[in-house]
Write a protein that holds these residues in place. Sequence first.
Motif, mmCIF file in Angstrom:
data_model
loop_
_atom_site.group_PDB
_atom_site.id
_atom_site.type_symbol
_atom_site.label_atom_id
_atom_site.label_comp_id
_atom_site.label_asym_id
_atom_site.label_seq_id
_atom_site.Cartn_x
_atom_site.Cartn_y
_atom_site.Cartn_z
ATOM 1 N N ASP A 1 13.470 -9.435 2.881
ATOM 2 C CA ASP A 1 13.048 -9.800 1.531
ATOM 3 C C ASP A 1 11.712 -9.156 1.164
ATOM 4 O OD1 ASP A 1 15.263 -11.354 0.882
ATOM 5 O OD2 ASP A 1 14.413 -13.168 1.753
ATOM 6 N N LEU A 2 10.862 -8.931 2.176
ATOM 7 C CA LEU A 2 9.557 -8.323 1.937
ATOM 8 C C LEU A 2 9.602 -6.795 2.007
ATOM 9 C CD1 LEU A 2 7.322 -10.862 3.865
ATOM 10 C CD2 LEU A 2 7.241 -10.390 1.409
ATOM 11 N N GLY A 3 10.805 -6.240 2.164
ATOM 12 C CA GLY A 3 10.942 -4.791 2.073
ATOM 13 C C GLY A 3 11.119 -4.042 3.371
ATOM 14 N N ALA A 4 11.336 -4.730 4.489
ATOM 15 C CA ALA A 4 11.559 -4.024 5.751
ATOM 16 C C ALA A 4 12.836 -3.202 5.668
ATOM 17 C CB ALA A 4 11.649 -5.015 6.905
ATOM 18 N N ALA A 5 12.792 -2.019 6.263
ATOM 19 C CA ALA A 5 13.967 -1.143 6.265
ATOM 20 C C ALA A 5 14.961 -1.551 7.342
ATOM 21 C CB ALA A 5 13.540 0.303 6.487
ATOM 22 N N GLY A 6 14.513 -2.337 8.285
ATOM 23 C CA GLY A 6 15.388 -2.774 9.354
ATOM 24 C C GLY A 6 14.641 -3.658 10.318
ATOM 25 N N THR B 1 20.058 0.513 6.491
ATOM 26 C CA THR B 1 19.344 -0.661 6.983
ATOM 27 C C THR B 1 19.904 -1.013 8.355
ATOM 28 O OG1 THR B 1 18.996 -1.527 4.750
ATOM 29 C CG2 THR B 1 18.815 -3.089 6.567
ATOM 30 N N TRP B 2 19.025 -1.177 9.335
ATOM 31 C CA TRP B 2 19.483 -1.503 10.684
ATOM 32 C C TRP B 2 19.121 -2.949 11.016
ATOM 33 C CZ3 TRP B 2 22.412 0.756 14.421
ATOM 34 C CH2 TRP B 2 22.415 0.125 15.670
ATOM 35 N N LEU B 3 20.108 -3.707 11.487
ATOM 36 C CA LEU B 3 19.897 -5.109 11.859
ATOM 37 C C LEU B 3 20.560 -5.377 13.203
ATOM 38 C CD1 LEU B 3 20.740 -6.727 8.402
ATOM 39 C CD2 LEU B 3 18.468 -6.383 9.380
ATOM 40 N N PRO B 4 20.112 -6.408 13.924
ATOM 41 C CA PRO B 4 20.771 -6.759 15.185
ATOM 42 C C PRO B 4 22.262 -6.993 14.969
ATOM 43 C CG PRO B 4 18.723 -7.981 14.930
ATOM 44 C CD PRO B 4 18.970 -7.286 13.631
ATOM 45 N N ALA C 1 12.105 -17.432 -2.736
ATOM 46 C CA ALA C 1 12.473 -16.231 -3.490
ATOM 47 C C ALA C 1 11.476 -15.981 -4.623
ATOM 48 C CB ALA C 1 13.884 -16.382 -4.051
ATOM 49 N N ASP C 2 11.051 -17.049 -5.283
ATOM 50 C CA ASP C 2 10.068 -16.918 -6.367
ATOM 51 C C ASP C 2 8.746 -16.401 -5.832
ATOM 52 O OD1 ASP C 2 8.956 -17.600 -9.147
ATOM 53 O OD2 ASP C 2 7.695 -18.851 -7.843
ATOM 54 N N LEU C 3 8.311 -16.922 -4.672
ATOM 55 C CA LEU C 3 7.047 -16.492 -4.091
ATOM 56 C C LEU C 3 7.095 -15.022 -3.700
ATOM 57 C CD1 LEU C 3 4.228 -16.974 -3.024
ATOM 58 C CD2 LEU C 3 5.238 -17.936 -0.941
ATOM 59 N N ILE C 4 8.198 -14.603 -3.082
ATOM 60 C CA ILE C 4 8.332 -13.197 -2.692
ATOM 61 C C ILE C 4 8.255 -12.287 -3.918
ATOM 62 C CG2 ILE C 4 9.964 -11.487 -1.786
ATOM 63 C CD1 ILE C 4 10.901 -13.650 0.186
ATOM 64 N N GLN C 5 8.906 -12.686 -4.983
ATOM 65 C CA GLN C 5 8.872 -11.894 -6.214
ATOM 66 C C GLN C 5 7.461 -11.822 -6.771
ATOM 67 O OE1 GLN C 5 11.439 -10.084 -7.311
ATOM 68 N NE2 GLN C 5 9.955 -9.206 -8.734
ATOM 69 N N ARG C 6 6.738 -12.938 -6.698
ATOM 70 C CA ARG C 6 5.356 -12.944 -7.193
ATOM 71 C C ARG C 6 4.459 -12.038 -6.342
ATOM 72 N NH1 ARG C 6 3.849 -17.108 -10.752
ATOM 73 N NH2 ARG C 6 5.536 -18.560 -11.278
ATOM 74 N N ASP D 1 0.808 -1.216 0.000
ATOM 75 C CA ASP D 1 0.000 0.000 0.000
ATOM 76 C C ASP D 1 0.846 1.272 0.000
ATOM 77 O OD1 ASP D 1 -2.588 -0.823 -0.221
ATOM 78 O OD2 ASP D 1 -2.966 -0.957 1.920
ATOM 79 N N HIS D 2 1.996 1.228 0.683
ATOM 80 C CA HIS D 2 2.816 2.428 0.870
ATOM 81 C C HIS D 2 4.290 2.094 0.644
ATOM 82 C CE1 HIS D 2 -0.711 4.436 2.609
ATOM 83 N NE2 HIS D 2 -0.930 3.294 3.229
ATOM 84 N N PRO D 3 4.680 1.898 -0.596
ATOM 85 C CA PRO D 3 6.053 1.449 -0.883
ATOM 86 C C PRO D 3 7.137 2.468 -0.570
ATOM 87 C CG PRO D 3 4.874 1.986 -2.913
ATOM 88 C CD PRO D 3 3.856 2.020 -1.818
#
Length: 219
Positions: free
Chosen positions: A97-102, A125-128, A142-147, A74-76
């Motif tokens: 993979d789904l677009g989280a910034a961190g 990008t912030w990660l632990p 990976a294919d499913l995420i792209q779809r 909804d809000h890319p």
Amino acid sequence: MRHVFIVADDHPLFRGALKEILSSRPDGAEIVEAADFDEAAAALAANPDADLMLLDLAMPGTSGLTGLALLRADHPTVPIAIVSATEEAGVIARALDLGAAGFIPKSAGFEEIRRAIAALLSGETWLPADFVLGERADPETADLIQRIRTLTPQQTRVLTMLARGLLNKQIAYELGISEATIKAHVSAVLTKLGVDSRTQAVIRLSKLGLDPERGITAG
């Protein structure tokens, strides 16, 4: 510059802690709170230019990574960082993979969260600290995420409701559109996912942790 933040978490104490951290920023902060998924979606719709959303993985109205997938569709352009008690590497990798910034663990101290927010506002990008990025996903995932990324926002909403087991009539009522339109959306969703039935679509989602009934539910 005064930043706009959306804090989406169903635990009032943790929302309060995040508000305290954000309010202490030298540039000030406008903070919009959300206690469930519907409120989070409404907050984003009302603040499409928000600088950052901090999103809990498990809120009423959605589970696991479903909410992230829907809100990203909804809000890319709005950065969405996950704030969660879950610290499993697989969950973090799928969120990215789904677009989280961190991904900020709820176990992090105030100072670490401050650093994370500053980094996210700078476009990083912030990660632990102990997270080691290995193989991001197997070929099927990976294919499913792209779809999923090819779905329109409305198709993503329909897919989420299909996973909840809603019938076309129920989805049409919730979205305020005709049942015939829903049928067209369902057909398009199945085609884009490369499946022949609703059941197959739900099975595919469950492998990604997007199934609200069997997905990742830790907060």
